[in-house]
Design an enzyme around this catalytic site. Structure first.
Site, PDB file in Angstrom:
ATOM      1  CG  HIS A   1      -0.335   1.487   7.471  1.00 10.22           C
ATOM      2  ND1 HIS A   1       0.661   1.039   8.303  1.00 10.22           N
ATOM      3  CD2 HIS A   1       0.284   2.260   6.528  1.00 10.22           C
ATOM      4  CE1 HIS A   1       1.830   1.541   7.894  1.00 10.22           C
ATOM      5  NE2 HIS A   1       1.625   2.266   6.818  1.00 10.22           N
ATOM      6  CD  GLU A   2      -0.965   2.622   2.902  1.00  8.43           C
ATOM      7  OE1 GLU A   2      -0.498   3.762   2.759  1.00  8.43           O
ATOM      8  OE2 GLU A   2      -0.249   1.635   3.115  1.00  8.43           O
TER       9      GLU A   2
ATOM     10  CD  GLN B   1       3.603   5.857   2.361  1.00 11.63           C
ATOM     11  OE1 GLN B   1       2.576   5.328   1.938  1.00 11.63           O
ATOM     12  NE2 GLN B   1       4.586   5.172   2.924  1.00 11.63           N
TER      13      GLN B   1
ATOM     14  CB  CYS C   1       5.412   2.186   7.037  1.00 10.76           C
ATOM     15  SG  CYS C   1       4.964   3.692   6.168  1.00 10.76           S
ATOM     16  CG  LEU C   2       6.559   0.856   0.955  1.00  4.98           C
ATOM     17  CD1 LEU C   2       5.988   1.141  -0.423  1.00  4.98           C
ATOM     18  CD2 LEU C   2       7.629  -0.230   0.882  1.00  4.98           C
TER      19      LEU C   2
ATOM     20  N   GLY D   1       0.838  -1.194   0.000  1.00  5.50           N
ATOM     21  CA  GLY D   1       0.000   0.000   0.000  1.00  5.50           C
ATOM     22  C   GLY D   1       0.872   1.242   0.000  1.00  5.50           C
TER      23      GLY D   1
ATOM     24  CG  HIS E   1       0.728   7.069   5.317  1.00  8.16           C
ATOM     25  ND1 HIS E   1       1.937   7.484   5.816  1.00  8.16           N
ATOM     26  CD2 HIS E   1       0.833   5.726   5.167  1.00  8.16           C
ATOM     27  CE1 HIS E   1       2.739   6.432   5.960  1.00  8.16           C
ATOM     28  NE2 HIS E   1       2.091   5.355   5.580  1.00  8.16           N
TER      29      HIS E   1
HETATM   30 NI    NI Z   1       2.831   3.388   5.515  1.00  3.74          NI
END
Ligand code: NI
Length: 171
Positions: free
Chosen positions: A134-135, A51, A92-93, A46, A138
């Site tokens: 989670h997204e 991001q 998380c990226l 995701g 962000h």
């Molecule tokens: Ni993340």
């Protein structure tokens, strides 16, 4: 399509609250295409637009085994459908190589606009529920380590900064 740079903590842009999208047009679809390519290149499931430094309420996701079923969520809104919280070890990226347990409602309703500009509504459970929440965080400027103790959070940021330095040195 292009792979974009993924911001990592403690980049201040990750704290921004993203803005609603007015129209799903070709420019937005270009962004979504880039986000999917970036997510695949980083082996993630995701990604939120912030991001890659774009403060728009856009999320992409692919939970399929073959990594061939990208999904797009524009202006998503979630409503918890249960008080039952489930723990999941999240990553998380933007916080590479850090994983820790976060508890979230195990079932949520997701309302959003899709890639073609159509309004949709779905029930999310299991990994889908974890990932969409989670997204969504962000989009509000929240990352999963914000739920951890200050000690763990500081340790995570230091680890990421070290990793980013090592990656830069290796290039
Ligand atoms: Ni993340």
């Amino acid at each position: 399509m292009a792979v974009r740079e993924i911001l990592t903590v403690p980049d201040a842009r990750l704290k921004l609250v993203s803005k609603p999208v007015d129209t799903v047009d070709d420019a937005l679809r270009d962004l979504m295409d880039d986000m999917v390519e970036t997510m695949y290149a980083a082996d993630g499931i995701g990604l939120a637009a912030i991001q890659v430094g774009v403060d728009k309420r856009v999320i992409v996701m692919d939970l399929s085994e073959n990594r061939d079923a990208p999904r797009y969520f524009v202006n998503p809104v979630i409503t918890p459908l249960t008080e039952d919280l489930k723990p999941y070890s999240e990553g998380c990226l933007s916080i590479p190589d850090v994983f820790d347990e976060v508890e979230r409602p195990s079932k949520v309703k997701v309302e959003y606009i899709d890639y073609d500009g159509q309004k949709r509504e779905e029930i999310a459970e299991d990994l889908f529920a974890v990932c969409i929440q989670h997204e969504m965080d962000h989009l509000e400027g929240v990352v999963f380590i914000d739920y951890l103790s200050r000690l763990k959070r500081e340790r995570a940021v230091k680890k990421v900064q070290k990793l980013v330095r090592q990656r830069a040195a290796a290039e």
